[in-house]
Design an enzyme around this catalytic site. Structure first.
Site, mmCIF file in Angstrom:
data_model
loop_
_atom_site.group_PDB
_atom_site.id
_atom_site.type_symbol
_atom_site.label_atom_id
_atom_site.label_comp_id
_atom_site.label_asym_id
_atom_site.label_seq_id
_atom_site.Cartn_x
_atom_site.Cartn_y
_atom_site.Cartn_z
ATOM 1 C CE LYS A 111 -4.311 -1.710 1.924
ATOM 2 N NZ LYS A 111 -5.319 -1.589 2.964
ATOM 3 C CE LYS A 193 -6.116 -8.715 -1.170
ATOM 4 N NZ LYS A 193 -6.177 -8.101 0.143
ATOM 5 C CE LYS A 196 -13.698 -5.265 2.618
ATOM 6 N NZ LYS A 196 -12.734 -4.886 3.592
HETATM 7 P P1 TYM Z 1 -10.367 -6.962 5.202
HETATM 8 O O1 TYM Z 1 -11.510 -6.069 5.572
HETATM 9 O O2 TYM Z 1 -9.474 -6.506 4.115
HETATM 10 O O3 TYM Z 1 -10.914 -8.371 4.801
HETATM 11 C C1 TYM Z 1 -11.850 -9.075 5.613
HETATM 12 C C2 TYM Z 1 -11.547 -10.560 5.579
HETATM 13 O O4 TYM Z 1 -11.644 -11.053 4.240
HETATM 14 C C3 TYM Z 1 -10.454 -11.739 3.884
HETATM 15 N N1 TYM Z 1 -10.206 -11.520 2.450
HETATM 16 C C4 TYM Z 1 -10.128 -12.502 1.536
HETATM 17 N N2 TYM Z 1 -10.222 -13.836 1.622
HETATM 18 C C5 TYM Z 1 -10.082 -14.543 0.483
HETATM 19 N N3 TYM Z 1 -9.842 -13.983 -0.731
HETATM 20 C C6 TYM Z 1 -9.742 -12.644 -0.871
HETATM 21 N N4 TYM Z 1 -9.515 -12.094 -2.062
HETATM 22 C C7 TYM Z 1 -9.872 -11.835 0.290
HETATM 23 N N5 TYM Z 1 -9.821 -10.500 0.510
HETATM 24 C C8 TYM Z 1 -10.019 -10.335 1.832
HETATM 25 C C9 TYM Z 1 -9.363 -11.104 4.740
HETATM 26 O O5 TYM Z 1 -8.248 -11.954 4.872
HETATM 27 C C10 TYM Z 1 -10.086 -10.883 6.034
HETATM 28 O O6 TYM Z 1 -10.102 -12.053 6.821
HETATM 29 N N6 TYM Z 1 -6.958 -6.132 8.786
HETATM 30 C C11 TYM Z 1 -8.163 -6.862 8.465
HETATM 31 C C12 TYM Z 1 -9.272 -6.589 9.442
HETATM 32 C C13 TYM Z 1 -8.936 -6.800 10.878
HETATM 33 C C14 TYM Z 1 -8.896 -8.036 11.563
HETATM 34 C C15 TYM Z 1 -8.608 -7.691 12.920
HETATM 35 C C16 TYM Z 1 -9.066 -9.354 11.178
HETATM 36 C C17 TYM Z 1 -8.665 -5.801 11.765
HETATM 37 N N7 TYM Z 1 -8.477 -6.357 12.999
HETATM 38 C C18 TYM Z 1 -8.491 -8.693 13.894
HETATM 39 C C19 TYM Z 1 -8.952 -10.357 12.157
HETATM 40 C C20 TYM Z 1 -8.661 -10.016 13.504
HETATM 41 C C21 TYM Z 1 -8.647 -6.444 7.081
HETATM 42 O O7 TYM Z 1 -8.339 -5.378 6.628
HETATM 43 O O8 TYM Z 1 -9.513 -7.313 6.501
#
Ligand code: TYM
Length: 328
Positions: A111, A193, A196
C-alpha cells in the site's frame, strides 16, 4: 470454550472473496466457539476516507454480516471505535514492536509503495492495532483469508514477547485459514487478489451485486486459451479461480466440477457459475436491503455488542496496566 474473533474493514463493498475466505468461517465458528466479529472503523482511517461513506459502510457491513448468516444471538457483533481499549493497547504494542518488524509487513509495503508520499503513519502502525484487536479478547482462533496471516503472526509474536517481559497476560492466538478459498483472485486479473479497493468493479463480485451484474462479471472473467475447465492455480490462475469459487459456494470439490464439465467449454461453465452465484447472493442482497431499511435495529445490535465487548476489554486492560506497573 475456545474464543474466535475476526473483523472486516468498513471500506468499499464486501465481496465474494471476503465471504469465502472469512465470513463463511465466522458462520461455522459461531456455533463452535464464543465468537466476536466486528467492524474495524479505526483501520478504515489508515487511508484517505470520506466520513459520510464510512458511516454508510459501517451499516452496510453490519447488514452484510447478518444477511450472510452471522447471528447476533450467537456472536458478539460490535464496532471497534466503541471500545476505546483497542487504541489504548495498540499504543502499548507499538512500543513493543521493532521498526524492522513493522517494515516487513507486506500489506504495508504494497500500500505504501502505491502512494509513498501520502502513506500515513497509521498505515504503518495498523498491524499493532490489529494485534490489540485480537489480544484484548484472549482470542484462541482468528479466522481470516491468506492476506492477513502475517498480521496474525505479528500478534502472536507480540503476545509472546509481552508475556515474557511482563508476565503471562495474553493468550497466543492461532490463525485459521482455509485450505482452498483463502485467496480468491480478481476476476479481471487473476494474478491479483480480489480486493474491495480495486479500481475496477469488474474484479470482484459484491454481495450486493444484482443478478445482471453478476452474470456480466462472470462472463467477462479472464480465463486462458486452453478452453477446457481445469484446476491448476499456478499455470491456469483464471479458470482455477473460477473453479475455486464454484467449489466453495456449492460444496463440490474442484475434481468433481472438472468432471462435470468434461467436454464442455468455458461458456457453459461460466453460465452455470453465474447461476450458482446469483442464487447464492440474491437472498443475501434482499436481506441486506431489508436490514438497511431499519437502521435502528442494526445500531442497537452494534451498541449491545459493543457493550459486551467493552466488558471483556476493560477487564483485560486492567490486567495489562497492572503488568506494566502503571496501576497505582
Ligand atoms: P479486510 O476487511 O481486508 O478483509 C476481511 C476478511 O476477508 C479476507 N479476504 C479474503 N479472503 C479470500 N480472498 C480474498 N480475495 C480476500 N480478501 C479479503 C481477509 O483476509 C479478512 O479475513 N486487517 C483486516 C481486518 C482486521 C482483523 C482484525 C481481522 C482488523 N483487525 C483482527 C482479524 C482479527 C482487514 O483489513 O480485513
Amino acid at each position: 470454550m475456545q474464543r474466535s474473533l475476526s473483523a472486516i474493514q468498513p471500506t468499499g463493498v464486501v465481496h465474494i472473496g471476503n465471504y469465502i475466505g472469512a465470513i463463511s468461517q465466522f458462520v461455522k465458528l459461531q456455533d463452535e466457539t464464543e465468537a466476536f466479529y466486528f467492524l474495524v472503523d479505526y483501520h478504515a482511517m489508515t487511508v484517505p476516507f470520506d466520513p459520510k461513506e464510512l458511516n454508510k459502510n459501517l451499516l452496510q457491513v453490519a447488514a452484510t454480516y447478518l444477511a450472510a448468516g452471522v447471528d447476533p444471538t450467537k456472536a458478539t457483533i460490535f464496532q471497534q471505535s466503541q471500545v476505546s481499549e483497542h487504541t489504548e493497547l495498540a499504543w502499548i504494542l507499538a512500543c513493543l514492536t521493532k521498526m524492522g518488524e513493522a517494515e516487513r509487513m507486506t500489506q504495508f509495503k504494497d500500500k505504501a509503495s502505491k502512494h509513498a508520499e501520502r502513506a500515513s503513519v497509521g498505515l504503518f502502525t495498523y498491524p499493532m492495532l490489529m494485534a490489540a484487536d485480537i489480544l484484548l479478547y484472549d482470542t484462541n482462533i482468528v479466522p481470516i483469508g491468506d492476506d492477513q496471516k502475517q498480521h496474525v503472526e505479528l500478534a502472536r509474536d507480540l503476545a509472546e514477547r509481552f508475556n515474557k517481559m511482563y508476565g503471562e497476560t495474553f493468550v497466543v492466538p492461532q490463525p485459521m485459514i482455509k485450505k482452498t478459498g483463502a485467496r480468491i483472485m480478481a476476476l479481471d486479473d487473476p494474478m491479483k487478489k480480489m480486493s474491495k479497493s480495486s479500481v475496477s468493479p469488474k474484479g470482484y463480485i459484491a454481495l450486493s451485486d444484482d443478478d445482471k451484474t453478476i452474470a456480466k462479471k462472470i462472463r467477462s472473467a479472464q480465463t486462458d486459451s486452453v478452453g477446457t475447465v481445469g484446476y491448476d492455480p499456478n499455470h491456469r490462475p483464471g479458470i482455477s479461480n473460477l473453479v475455486t469459487i464454484c467449489s466453495e459456494i456449492t460444496g463440490s470439490s474442484p475434481a468433481q466440477i472438472i468432471k462435470e464439465f468434461e467436454g464442455k467449454g468455458y461458456k457453459e461453465f461460466k453460465e452455470v457459475l453465474a447461476q450458482v452465484l446469483i442464487e447464492f447472493i440474491a437472498p443475501i442482497r434482499t436481506h441486506q436491503a431489508e436490514l438497511l431499511a431499519d437502521k435502528g435495529e442494526l445500531v442497537s445490535i452494534l451498541n449491545n455488542g459493543s457493550a459486551r465487548a467493552r466488558e471483556v476489554a476493560e477487564k483485560k486492560m486492567k490486567q495489562v496496566r497492572s503488568a506494566l506497573g502503571i496501576k497505582l
